[in-house]
Design a protein around this motif. Sequence first.
Motif, PDB file in Angstrom:
ATOM      1  N   LYS A 402       0.842  -1.192   0.000  1.00  0.00           N
ATOM      2  CA  LYS A 402       0.000   0.000   0.000  1.00  0.00           C
ATOM      3  C   LYS A 402       0.881   1.248   0.000  1.00  0.00           C
ATOM      4  O   LYS A 402       2.104   1.186   0.111  1.00  0.00           O
ATOM      5  CB  LYS A 402      -0.927  -0.022   1.225  1.00  0.00           C
ATOM      6  N   THR A 403       0.249   2.407  -0.135  1.00  0.00           N
ATOM      7  CA  THR A 403       0.997   3.669  -0.248  1.00  0.00           C
ATOM      8  C   THR A 403       1.840   3.957   0.984  1.00  0.00           C
ATOM      9  O   THR A 403       2.858   4.641   0.906  1.00  0.00           O
ATOM     10  CB  THR A 403       0.036   4.843  -0.497  1.00  0.00           C
ATOM     11  N   ASP A 404       1.414   3.463   2.159  1.00  0.00           N
ATOM     12  CA  ASP A 404       2.184   3.699   3.384  1.00  0.00           C
ATOM     13  C   ASP A 404       3.229   2.613   3.629  1.00  0.00           C
ATOM     14  O   ASP A 404       3.778   2.494   4.723  1.00  0.00           O
ATOM     15  CB  ASP A 404       1.237   3.799   4.586  1.00  0.00           C
TER      16      ASP A 404
END
Length: 490
Positions: A402-404
Amino acid sequence: MSVGDFRLLYFKTVDDYGNKLEVDLLDDKKKYEGLLTTLIIGPNGTRKSTLLSLMTDVFRELDDLKALRRDRTPKVYFEMVYKINDNEYSVENNIKGIYFFCNKKQIYIEKLELPQRVLAVSYMVNDKFVFNKLDDKENGGKEIYRYLGVRQASNITFINTIVRNIIDRIIKNSSDQLFLKRLKIILEFLDIKGDLEICFEPKRRKNLFESGITNKDIKILTNRMSNQASFRSDKIKNFSENDLLEISNFINTTSNQRNLIATKNSVSLCYNINLHHFNENTNLIHDYPIIQKLISLDYILTPTLRFKSENQIFDFEGTSSGEKHFLFTMLSIASEIKNSSVIFMDEPELSLHPNWQIKYISCLKKIFKDYSSCHVIIATHSHFMLSDLEAFSSSIVSLRKKTDNSIDSILHDENTFGWSVEDILYNIFGVITTRNLFVAKEVDAILEKISKGEDLIEDDIKKLIYIKKNMNENDPLNGVLKIILGRFDK
């Protein structure tokens, strides 16, 4: 320890940076049959290999803890759920301590059932599994964990030991009818026909088996080699007078009762491996401990494996890397598997032709069909393997970053058996290929909506954005997507 169907359902861990990795491996409500396979897929960087390594570490450390081989809890925080027959076991290790449960009720570790074997299988020189020696006498060989990789130490591998390992497993199991049955299936998959022959060629003296040797010669050699700084010296130091007498008797007498074959440079000692009648392999099994001592003393070279058919004889050394890989992997499992085992395999598709990748799972299940109580967990990048999965005995887990930078996991409910490559790439791997039929169908459906004057919903827009983002710039369909999405940018 009781024996029953082993099924790993769930695993969660948190690394030193607080990143969580949580995976459902099976649908607990679904009934699975036969040897169970779970394929874990995902792009590079989604920690597939790390996940396999962590799961093997947890089982290994729980086994040590239960057997009192260690007095401290595992270093990593985790939560794990698995089933053995109708009993569901869960283990939680957190900052407060480690806790064990059976069917939701807390128990002591003595009551915790574990798989009969935990096998870590890899053909990569940089695999993440913990290395351990199978012949390690420190714990009497009682550990459930077995490292079945190519490394010969924590970070060392030798190519010639791969061949030696294969030959060693064939010899030690040549009196096991079931093992030979599996070996035949493996060779059929590789399309290798004919008989197997294992040969031992003299090293120090090319006419060793013809001229013989004296006890005095053997003593002089053992004294000299035992004082050298080498990995063999410890073994040689432990040779007794009886060992030396046994060695000379074997060279001077027993070898002449065996099959001696003349080559250009020497006379080799050869044994046929009968795949149909295991009782005809007794000479090799009887002689092998003495032969290993001769190898330690450098009297003979490490063995060679040959395949003999009516028309030709060829050495195993001449086979492809894919053939060596497949034989090494399957024989390693065949020699160590037990009922109620969990087998972790890291990227077994390496060096294998796509045709073999497609057939890999079905062949695995054919070889080990007698082990329906086991669970095989495979980390792979191969979309070909997914087309050979039967829903009643398989599951698919995909990992995505995911983006994080946290990892998301999905337990798929699709039945991919018989799917085309493009379908699997798009629907499971999320990969867009040039002129992909299924991508075109998705775009066609949206274009049909537009032509009928229907409004596009948010999911339609997201789907188009995802396709365009992953599509090759030179794909003709890319221009169509630009026009459609351009209408919504205004």
